[in-house]
Motif scaffolding. Structure first.
Motif, mmCIF file in Angstrom:
data_model
loop_
_atom_site.group_PDB
_atom_site.id
_atom_site.type_symbol
_atom_site.label_atom_id
_atom_site.label_comp_id
_atom_site.label_asym_id
_atom_site.label_seq_id
_atom_site.Cartn_x
_atom_site.Cartn_y
_atom_site.Cartn_z
ATOM 1 N N PHE A 92 -43.020 14.253 23.264
ATOM 2 C CA PHE A 92 -43.725 15.485 23.640
ATOM 3 C C PHE A 92 -43.120 16.093 24.907
ATOM 4 N N PHE A 93 -42.831 15.248 25.887
ATOM 5 C CA PHE A 93 -42.284 15.735 27.151
ATOM 6 C C PHE A 93 -40.890 16.335 26.956
ATOM 7 N N ILE A 94 -40.046 15.668 26.165
ATOM 8 C CA ILE A 94 -38.711 16.185 25.883
ATOM 9 C C ILE A 94 -38.799 17.526 25.159
ATOM 10 N N ARG A 95 -39.669 17.582 24.174
ATOM 11 C CA ARG A 95 -39.839 18.833 23.405
ATOM 12 C C ARG A 95 -40.396 19.949 24.293
ATOM 13 N N TYR A 96 -41.324 19.613 25.171
ATOM 14 C CA TYR A 96 -41.886 20.614 26.086
ATOM 15 C C TYR A 96 -40.804 21.167 27.020
ATOM 16 N N LEU A 97 -39.978 20.284 27.561
ATOM 17 C CA LEU A 97 -38.890 20.731 28.438
ATOM 18 C C LEU A 97 -37.935 21.659 27.683
ATOM 19 N N ALA A 145 -45.556 19.897 19.048
ATOM 20 C CA ALA A 145 -44.707 18.978 19.819
ATOM 21 C C ALA A 145 -45.361 17.609 19.933
ATOM 22 N N LEU A 146 -46.682 17.614 20.116
ATOM 23 C CA LEU A 146 -47.410 16.346 20.179
ATOM 24 C C LEU A 146 -47.380 15.646 18.827
ATOM 25 N N GLY A 147 -47.523 16.413 17.755
ATOM 26 C CA GLY A 147 -47.427 15.839 16.416
ATOM 27 C C GLY A 147 -46.055 15.248 16.149
ATOM 28 N N LEU A 148 -45.022 15.903 16.668
ATOM 29 C CA LEU A 148 -43.662 15.382 16.533
ATOM 30 C C LEU A 148 -43.555 14.004 17.181
ATOM 31 N N GLY A 149 -44.154 13.874 18.353
ATOM 32 C CA GLY A 149 -44.150 12.586 19.039
ATOM 33 C C GLY A 149 -44.939 11.527 18.286
ATOM 34 N N VAL A 150 -46.089 11.921 17.767
ATOM 35 C CA VAL A 150 -46.943 10.985 17.022
ATOM 36 C C VAL A 150 -46.207 10.437 15.807
ATOM 37 N N TYR A 176 -35.469 19.995 18.338
ATOM 38 C CA TYR A 176 -36.567 19.420 17.567
ATOM 39 C C TYR A 176 -36.229 18.015 17.063
ATOM 40 N N ALA A 177 -35.293 17.939 16.139
ATOM 41 C CA ALA A 177 -34.906 16.625 15.622
ATOM 42 C C ALA A 177 -34.279 15.767 16.720
ATOM 43 N N THR A 178 -33.583 16.424 17.652
ATOM 44 C CA THR A 178 -32.961 15.686 18.755
ATOM 45 C C THR A 178 -34.011 14.980 19.598
ATOM 46 N N ALA A 179 -35.132 15.663 19.852
ATOM 47 C CA ALA A 179 -36.218 15.048 20.620
ATOM 48 C C ALA A 179 -36.761 13.822 19.889
ATOM 49 N N SER A 180 -36.844 13.908 18.563
ATOM 50 C CA SER A 180 -37.331 12.784 17.771
ATOM 51 C C SER A 180 -36.346 11.616 17.806
ATOM 52 N N ILE A 181 -35.057 11.914 17.719
ATOM 53 C CA ILE A 181 -34.038 10.857 17.788
ATOM 54 C C ILE A 181 -34.077 10.153 19.138
ATOM 55 N N LEU A 182 -34.176 10.942 20.209
ATOM 56 C CA LEU A 182 -34.285 10.356 21.544
ATOM 57 C C LEU A 182 -35.554 9.508 21.662
ATOM 58 N N GLY A 183 -36.614 9.966 20.997
ATOM 59 C CA GLY A 183 -37.847 9.183 20.988
ATOM 60 C C GLY A 183 -37.660 7.842 20.301
ATOM 61 N N GLY A 184 -36.870 7.814 19.222
ATOM 62 C CA GLY A 184 -36.586 6.556 18.548
ATOM 63 C C GLY A 184 -35.811 5.596 19.435
ATOM 64 N N VAL A 185 -34.850 6.136 20.181
ATOM 65 C CA VAL A 185 -34.086 5.308 21.124
ATOM 66 C C VAL A 185 -35.008 4.762 22.210
ATOM 67 N N TRP A 232 -48.341 5.148 22.332
ATOM 68 C CA TRP A 232 -48.657 6.155 23.341
ATOM 69 C C TRP A 232 -47.410 6.585 24.109
ATOM 70 N N SER A 233 -46.623 5.632 24.552
ATOM 71 C CA SER A 233 -45.460 5.943 25.379
ATOM 72 C C SER A 233 -44.429 6.766 24.613
ATOM 73 N N THR A 234 -44.131 6.363 23.373
ATOM 74 C CA THR A 234 -43.158 7.096 22.572
ATOM 75 C C THR A 234 -43.653 8.496 22.252
ATOM 76 N N THR A 235 -44.933 8.610 21.924
ATOM 77 C CA THR A 235 -45.508 9.923 21.619
ATOM 78 C C THR A 235 -45.333 10.889 22.785
ATOM 79 N N PHE A 236 -45.697 10.465 23.960
ATOM 80 C CA PHE A 236 -45.642 11.377 25.101
ATOM 81 C C PHE A 236 -44.218 11.569 25.624
#
Length: 224
Positions: free
Chosen positions: A183-188, A95-100, A150-159, A176-180
């Motif tokens: 990560f937080f969305i994916r963790y939830l 999940a952290l790698g997804l954010g990174v 998974y991909a949804t968390a990444s899309i939201l991260g892009g927004v 840092w902010s986008t990564t976490f």
């Protein structure tokens, strides 16, 4: 050494570990484990670089990427039975790698002058592209289109990245902010079993239903 490069190396290693575990699941040999680790670790970044015209991709000009994926593959191959007991940690690391990778993809897209849609797409492609190739290689439907958030968390991260960028936040804080955030969305999503609505299965295939409809039309025409 820039923060972007450090983040990229970290994400590459984490994703390579998850790719190697997929190979272990299918009982692949040592070469298969290393190949899946490498594809998962650098696949998304390679596709991003090719699309943006950054050729040759950085994985071919900086050997550290391949070295990291090989190390990850070897570690998993020889220590899988011990590491698997810490699977929850692997999931969180993924999940952290997804954010990174989402943050890196968005950052590189912004530097290339891409639009809003292009930036979000590049963030998601960087984060999910390697995993999609990995799943196809082992004959699975890619996880990004049928499982979890998974991909949804990444899309939201892009927004989130684009919104934060409007406030002229420096690059380090953006990363840092986008990564976490991702990560937080994916963790939830993992913790509360959140997923998008799935399509309902059809009792019969569309082609079969179409043939039935044609047969009914023929019968009506004969009666008339």
């Amino acid at each position: 050494m820039s923060w972007l490069f450090i983040f990229d190396l970290f994400g590459t290693f984490i994703f390579a570990v998850s790719g190697a575990f997929k190979a272990i699941k299918y009982e692949l040999d040592l070469l298969g484990v290393i190949i899946l680790a490498t594809i998962t670790g650098v696949g998304g970044g390679m596709m991003r670089d090719v699309i943006l015209g950054n050729t040759p991709p950085s994985v071919f000009s900086q050997e550290i990427y391949i070295i990291l994926t090989v190390i990850a593959g070897l570690l998993v191959f020889f220590a899988a039975s011990k590491v698997v007991w810490r699977w929850n940690w692997i999931v969180l690391a993924d999940a952290l790698g997804l954010g990174v990778f989402t943050a890196i993809g968005c950052m590189i897209a912004q530097q290339a002058g891409l639009s809003v849609i292009g930036t979000i797409f590049m963030g998601s492609l960087t984060a999910c592209g390697g995993g999609a190739i990995r799943d196809l290689l082992v004959n699975e439907i890619p996880m990004v289109i049928h499982s979890d958030f998974y991909a949804t968390a990444s899309i939201l991260g892009g927004v989130f990245f684009l919104l934060l960028n409007q406030f002229m936040v420096n690059d380090q804080w953006l990363l840092w902010s986008t990564t976490f955030f991702v990560f937080f969305i994916r963790y939830l999503a993992i913790h509360f079993h959140i997923h998008l609505p799935k399509s309902k299965p059809m009792r019969r295939s569309p082609s079969h239903l179409m043939r039935l409809q044609q047969q009914l039309k023929k019968r009506k025409n004969r009666k008339s």
